[in-house]
Design a protein around this motif. Structure first.
Motif, PDB file in Angstrom:
ATOM      1  N   CYS A   1       0.849  -1.143   0.169  1.00  0.00           N
ATOM      2  CA  CYS A   1       0.054   0.507  -0.117  1.00  0.00           C
ATOM      3  C   CYS A   1       0.417   1.375  -0.272  1.00  0.00           C
ATOM      4  O   CYS A   1       0.921   1.965   0.899  1.00  0.00           O
TER       5      CYS A   1
ATOM      6  N   THR B   1      -4.808  -7.154  -3.182  1.00  0.00           N
ATOM      7  CA  THR B   1      -5.044  -6.352  -2.700  1.00  0.00           C
ATOM      8  C   THR B   1      -5.829  -5.151  -1.688  1.00  0.00           C
ATOM      9  O   THR B   1      -6.091  -4.313  -2.912  1.00  0.00           O
ATOM     10  N   GLU B   2      -6.485  -4.948  -1.016  1.00  0.00           N
ATOM     11  CA  GLU B   2      -6.938  -3.850  -1.214  1.00  0.00           C
ATOM     12  C   GLU B   2      -6.447  -2.989  -0.363  1.00  0.00           C
ATOM     13  O   GLU B   2      -6.167  -3.482   1.376  1.00  0.00           O
ATOM     14  N   CYS B   3      -6.049  -1.667  -0.063  1.00  0.00           N
ATOM     15  CA  CYS B   3      -5.669  -0.697   0.597  1.00  0.00           C
ATOM     16  C   CYS B   3      -6.776   0.403   1.526  1.00  0.00           C
ATOM     17  O   CYS B   3      -7.736   0.890   1.007  1.00  0.00           O
TER      18      CYS B   3
END
Length: 440
Positions: free
Chosen positions: A358, A437-439
């Protein structure tokens, strides 16, 4: 005919690092087919640093047995070795042997060590050889050295190395009770347009081209006319006073003051130390420190950002060498400012790698554009500094270029020793999931 000499010098410089550069860009296709898996890059890093025994022996020979080493024979030997090792890789890179109860890619590791010896030793043999030509051909050599990274990267792009597509897949939330399923994205690597075997044949052909270029540099009559005249015998043009007739001896200008015993003495020991520190620092950053975290800094922005950053960084190296042919800045303070600028950009890249998956602006198009621009500016500025320091040391003579190659390898070694435990042992950097991927 100087155009021919420029072309040959460029092709000769191309053979300096093309084998190892090519091996690194091919890793995404090699890793899934060898027993070491993604531990392979760590093994390769160790092998490359072990190969510094080559430049160490050459440097010690120059120090304690000056004139005893036949540099031409050494260059021929390492170019032949590089051509043969690249050719054999095409046949044996995926062969494994059981060692200590586990399969190991012995042939791949051994041949990689030979290629590493070739490329590391080129730093202390190719550069000194270039003193046999006039100084402006050294810049062309550095262009060829830049091409040694650009050409494999372009071929790998054509090959389709590391191209990822995110596809929908269903994941069962509770397998024991037959629970509900959830959709998620899964990274799928696309098949390459041609195999690693063909790529290694290409590397072998490029090493053979470099060998033929070196042969012509030694024996082509047109190149012989490009040898330095007596005005370049010490690496620095003699002043007009040195060309006067003996009868004018009483009126000849006194020789310039020697500030140190290094090379021609044009630089004080403090300046020599400054030059060596700059050279070691720049090579540590560009050869090992930042390349070891390139995927961590770029992949959060997407595979396109990664490949575009790698391609433009590879283009920036020869571009900086080409720029040095027309804009020559040898002021140490200016080179220091350029180094500081490039290092500052490198610090931003390192911070993005540390914050992966991130990093700043990860979900914004401007973040991807800024990362591509950062890699381009980083390589462009520090590559220019490397070229200019090489030209400075070229004017200081043959032994100065030997020490130039040794400092290059020392800087790369220190960078690798620093980054290897952080990346491969302690797992300090995290790449995350390319597709999920989650930011915040």
């Amino acid at each position: 005919m100087s155009l021919l000499t420029h072309l040959l010098a460029c092709l000769f410089g191309m053979g300096s690092w093309i084998s190892i550069n090519g091996l690194w860009v091919e890793l995404p296709l090699i890793v899934p087919q060898v027993p070491e898996g993604w531990y392979l890059p760590s093994y390769l890093s160790v092998l490359i640093q072990m190969a510094n025994v080559g430049p160490l022996l050459v440097t010690l020979m120059h120090r304690f047995r000056p004139g005893a080493l036949n540099e031409t024979a050494v260059v021929y030997g390492i170019l032949v070795l590089g051509t043969a090792a690249s050719f054999l890789l095409a046949f044996f890179w995926k062969e494994s042997v059981v060692v200590a109860g586990a399969p190991r890619s012995v042939a791949l590791l051994v041949l990689t060590f030979f290629l590493s010896v070739v490329d590391c030793t080129s730093s202390v043999t190719f550069l000194p050889f270039m003193t046999r030509l006039q100084p402006h051909f050294l810049t062309t050599y550095f262009i060829g050295e830049g091409v040694s990274g650009l050409l494999p990267a372009l071929v790998a792009l054509i090959q389709g190395v590391g191209v990822v597509r995110c596809i929908n897949s269903t994941r069962l939330l509770n397998r024991t009770s037959g629970g509900a399923a959830a959709d998620e994205l899964q990274a799928q690597y696309q098949p390459a347009n041609f195999s690693p075997d063909v790529f290694f044949f290409f590397l072998s052909a490029m090493m053979l081209v470099s060998l033929l270029a070196f042969l012509l540099l030694n024996h082509h009559p047109s190149v012989a006319r490009e040898r330095p005249t007596s005005r370049y015998t010490t690496g620095v043009k003699a002043g007009k006073g040195a060309e006067q007739r003996p009868m004018m001896e009483p009126f000849r200008a006194p020789p310039p003051r020697r500030w140190s015993s290094f090379g021609t003495g044009a630089y004080s020991w403090r300046e020599v130390v400054c030059i060596c520190v700059l050279l070691a620092w720049v090579n540590a950053l560009t050869n090992t420190v930042l390349p070891s975290v390139q995927s961590y800094s770029c992949m959060p922005y997407g595979s396109k950002t990664y490949h575009l950053s790698a391609a433009l960084a590879a283009v920036s190296n020869p571009l900086a060498c080409f720029l040095a042919m027309f804009v020559s800045v040898r002021s140490l303070p200016v080179l220091g400012v350029l180094t500081l600028m490039g290092s500052s950009v490198g610090a931003y890249i390192m911070s993005a790698a540390v914050l992966s998956p991130c990093p700043p602006l990860v979900q914004e198009p401007s973040g991807a554009a800024l990362m591509v621009l950062s890699w381009t500016v980083f390589v462009l500025s520090l590559s220019y500094v490397k070229v200019m320091i090489g030209l400075i040391l070229r004017d200081e003579g043959h032994s100065a270029l030997v020490w130039c190659g040794a400092v290059v390898q020392l800087g790369s070694l220190l960078g690798a020793v620093t980054m290897f435990p952080l990346v491969s042992v302690f797992g300090y950097f995290s790449s995350g999931d390319t597709c999920n991927t989650e930011c915040p």
